[in-house]
Structure formats: structure tokens, C-alpha cells
Write a protein that holds these residues in place. Structure first.
Motif, PDB file in Angstrom:
ATOM      1  N   GLY A 101       0.796  -1.221   0.000  1.00  0.00           N
ATOM      2  CA  GLY A 101       0.000   0.000   0.000  1.00  0.00           C
ATOM      3  C   GLY A 101       0.825   1.265   0.000  1.00  0.00           C
ATOM      4  N   GLY A 102       2.136   1.145  -0.184  1.00  0.00           N
ATOM      5  CA  GLY A 102       3.014   2.308  -0.189  1.00  0.00           C
ATOM      6  C   GLY A 102       3.247   2.909   1.177  1.00  0.00           C
ATOM      7  N   GLN A 103       2.821   2.221   2.229  1.00  0.00           N
ATOM      8  CA  GLN A 103       2.932   2.740   3.594  1.00  0.00           C
ATOM      9  C   GLN A 103       4.280   2.353   4.200  1.00  0.00           C
ATOM     10  OE1 GLN A 103       0.562   4.791   4.930  1.00  0.00           O
ATOM     11  NE2 GLN A 103      -0.296   4.625   2.874  1.00  0.00           N
ATOM     12  N   LYS A 104       5.186   3.312   4.255  1.00  0.00           N
ATOM     13  CA  LYS A 104       6.522   3.077   4.789  1.00  0.00           C
ATOM     14  C   LYS A 104       6.540   3.091   6.322  1.00  0.00           C
ATOM     15  CE  LYS A 104      11.259   4.692   4.128  1.00  0.00           C
ATOM     16  NZ  LYS A 104      12.125   5.612   3.405  1.00  0.00           N
ATOM     17  N   TYR A 105       5.542   3.781   6.926  1.00  0.00           N
ATOM     18  CA  TYR A 105       5.510   3.919   8.383  1.00  0.00           C
ATOM     19  C   TYR A 105       4.189   3.416   8.949  1.00  0.00           C
ATOM     20  CZ  TYR A 105       9.499   6.917   7.469  1.00  0.00           C
ATOM     21  OH  TYR A 105      10.712   7.393   7.037  1.00  0.00           O
ATOM     22  N   ASP A 106       4.250   2.828  10.139  1.00  0.00           N
ATOM     23  CA  ASP A 106       3.046   2.445  10.873  1.00  0.00           C
ATOM     24  C   ASP A 106       2.384   3.707  11.425  1.00  0.00           C
ATOM     25  OD1 ASP A 106       3.275  -0.340  10.523  1.00  0.00           O
ATOM     26  OD2 ASP A 106       4.648  -0.512  12.231  1.00  0.00           O
ATOM     27  N   GLU A 107       1.186   3.542  11.956  1.00  0.00           N
ATOM     28  CA  GLU A 107       0.450   4.684  12.507  1.00  0.00           C
ATOM     29  C   GLU A 107       1.205   5.403  13.613  1.00  0.00           C
ATOM     30  OE1 GLU A 107      -3.564   3.724  13.580  1.00  0.00           O
ATOM     31  OE2 GLU A 107      -3.984   2.869  11.600  1.00  0.00           O
ATOM     32  N   ASP A 108       2.044   4.667  14.361  1.00  0.00           N
ATOM     33  CA  ASP A 108       2.797   5.293  15.455  1.00  0.00           C
ATOM     34  C   ASP A 108       4.111   5.924  14.977  1.00  0.00           C
ATOM     35  OD1 ASP A 108       4.443   3.114  14.980  1.00  0.00           O
ATOM     36  OD2 ASP A 108       4.232   2.253  16.990  1.00  0.00           O
ATOM     37  N   GLY A 109       4.353   5.902  13.665  1.00  0.00           N
ATOM     38  CA  GLY A 109       5.554   6.520  13.113  1.00  0.00           C
ATOM     39  C   GLY A 109       6.739   5.586  12.984  1.00  0.00           C
ATOM     40  N   THR A 110       6.581   4.334  13.380  1.00  0.00           N
ATOM     41  CA  THR A 110       7.658   3.359  13.273  1.00  0.00           C
ATOM     42  C   THR A 110       7.808   2.928  11.814  1.00  0.00           C
ATOM     43  OG1 THR A 110       7.102   2.521  15.466  1.00  0.00           O
ATOM     44  CG2 THR A 110       8.494   1.110  14.076  1.00  0.00           C
ATOM     45  N   GLU A 111       9.047   2.927  11.332  1.00  0.00           N
ATOM     46  CA  GLU A 111       9.287   2.512   9.957  1.00  0.00           C
ATOM     47  C   GLU A 111       9.057   0.998   9.833  1.00  0.00           C
ATOM     48  OE1 GLU A 111      12.652   2.730   6.432  1.00  0.00           O
ATOM     49  OE2 GLU A 111      12.810   4.074   8.149  1.00  0.00           O
ATOM     50  N   ARG A 112       8.282   0.628   8.828  1.00  0.00           N
ATOM     51  CA  ARG A 112       7.997  -0.783   8.571  1.00  0.00           C
ATOM     52  C   ARG A 112       9.184  -1.411   7.837  1.00  0.00           C
ATOM     53  NH1 ARG A 112       2.619  -0.642   5.260  1.00  0.00           N
ATOM     54  NH2 ARG A 112       2.805  -2.868   5.454  1.00  0.00           N
ATOM     55  N   ASP A 113       9.330  -2.711   7.968  1.00  0.00           N
ATOM     56  CA  ASP A 113      10.353  -3.425   7.211  1.00  0.00           C
ATOM     57  C   ASP A 113       9.895  -3.550   5.759  1.00  0.00           C
ATOM     58  OD1 ASP A 113      12.031  -3.843   9.402  1.00  0.00           O
ATOM     59  OD2 ASP A 113      10.990  -5.696   9.966  1.00  0.00           O
ATOM     60  N   PRO A 114      10.781  -3.275   4.810  1.00  0.00           N
ATOM     61  CA  PRO A 114      10.394  -3.416   3.411  1.00  0.00           C
ATOM     62  C   PRO A 114      10.191  -4.884   3.051  1.00  0.00           C
ATOM     63  CG  PRO A 114      12.710  -2.850   3.582  1.00  0.00           C
ATOM     64  CD  PRO A 114      12.146  -2.807   4.972  1.00  0.00           C
ATOM     65  N   GLU A 115       9.297  -5.117   2.113  1.00  0.00           N
ATOM     66  CA  GLU A 115       9.051  -6.469   1.604  1.00  0.00           C
ATOM     67  C   GLU A 115       9.753  -6.603   0.261  1.00  0.00           C
ATOM     68  OE1 GLU A 115       4.821  -7.356   1.488  1.00  0.00           O
ATOM     69  OE2 GLU A 115       4.495  -5.809   2.991  1.00  0.00           O
ATOM     70  N   GLN A 116      10.024  -7.808  -0.142  1.00  0.00           N
ATOM     71  CA  GLN A 116      10.629  -8.028  -1.450  1.00  0.00           C
ATOM     72  C   GLN A 116       9.779  -9.036  -2.201  1.00  0.00           C
ATOM     73  OE1 GLN A 116      14.711  -7.993  -1.531  1.00  0.00           O
ATOM     74  NE2 GLN A 116      14.865  -8.508  -3.644  1.00  0.00           N
ATOM     75  N   TRP A 117       8.989  -8.682  -3.070  1.00  0.00           N
ATOM     76  CA  TRP A 117       8.460  -7.412  -3.502  1.00  0.00           C
ATOM     77  C   TRP A 117       6.999  -7.378  -3.154  1.00  0.00           C
ATOM     78  CZ3 TRP A 117      11.883  -3.869  -4.614  1.00  0.00           C
ATOM     79  CH2 TRP A 117      13.141  -4.246  -5.040  1.00  0.00           C
TER      80      TRP A 117
END
Length: 156
Positions: A101-117
Motif C-alpha cells: 500500500g506504499g505505507q513506509k511507516y506504521d500509525e505510530d511513526g515506526t518505519e515498517r520493514d520493506p518487503e521483497q516485492w
């Protein structure tokens, strides 16, 4: 960069026509100015799409064609803005490719781990933009125009 006023959203708007006043154009960093610098925003934004590989190919080709028109008239601000739209196509598509979904950050501002792909179609779109972006960056005419602009404006 140019004269600024505040728009109704509270954000800065540039009142400068950068085609008429190219010396007012600041290259800036990365994709800076893509939604503000006129008349280039109005010429390039309608061409920009990264929905999938086919859309990206059509979009990147159209933006590159516009780049070539700017190059033919020695319009560095337009050349650089076209480069920025190609770069932005790559970065936006790659964000969706790596993050669901293009969401790099969680609601609390924590950066999510990127997925491949997370979205392989967006990855293909990103690669299309990257190839056109690279063509502009490596274009001798672009490099010379950028250097002349920096010398003229004192920008480093």
C-alpha cells in the motif's frame, strides 16, 4: 527560489514564471519543487503515472519527450524538472514495490520493514522510470546546462 506567497492550504506557492525567469530557479535537492515550479508542473504532472509497467512506460516516454523539447530550447529549469518527475516516478513506484500500500511507516511513526516485492508491478514501473531518469542524468547536454545554471546563479 522565486517569490513566495502562502496559498489557501498554508503552503508556499511560487509566483515566479520560471520559463520567463530561469535565473530564479534553484535546482534544490532530489524532487524539490515538483508540485510548485510553474509552468513546468502544469506541463509535466499530467504526464506522470506509475500505476503499472505500461503506464510507467507511456509516462516516462512522454516526460522524456518533453525533456527533449526543453533541451532543444536550452530551457534548463524544464530539463531539470523533467529529471525530477522521472526520479519521482522511480521513488514513488519503488515505495509501493517495497511497502504494501506504499505505507513506509506504521500509525505510530515506526518505519515498517520493506518487503521483497510487495507489489511486483510497481517494481517494474520503477525500473522503467529509473532507465529514463538515468538517460537524463547522463546526458551531456543536461550536465552542461546544469553547470552553466550553477555558474550563473552561484548555486553549488
Amino acid at each position: 527560489m522565486g517569490d513566495r506567497s502562502t496559498n489557501s492550504d498554508g503552503g508556499p506557492e511560487y509566483e515566479t514564471d520560471f520559463r520567463a525567469n530561469p535565473a530564479e530557479y534553484d535546482i534544490g535537492r532530489g524532487e524539490e519543487g515538483v508540485f510548485k515550479v510553474e509552468p513546468y508542473k502544469s506541463e509535466l504532472l499530467p504526464l506522470w503515472s506509475y500505476k503499472d509497467e505500461d503506464a510507467a512506460e507511456e509516462s516516462a516516454e512522454a516526460i522524456y519527450d518533453q525533456y527533449e523539447q526543453y533541451r532543444a530550447t536550452d530551457e534548463f529549469p524544464g530539463m531539470d524538472m523533467a529529471r525530477k518527475y522521472l526520479q519521482m516516478g522511480y521513488t514513488r513506484a519503488m515505495r509501493y514495490a517495497k511497502y504494501s500500500g506504499g505505507q513506509k511507516y506504521d500509525e505510530d511513526g515506526t518505519e515498517r520493514d520493506p518487503e521483497q516485492w510487495a507489489d511486483p508491478d510497481k517494481r517494474e514501473a520503477a525500473l522503467v522510470f529509473e532507465s529514463y531518469w538515468e538517460r537524463v542524468r547522463e546526458d551531456d547536454a543536461y550536465q552542461r546546462a546544469k553547470e552553466r545554471h550553477r555558474e550563473h546563479t552561484g548555486e553549488s
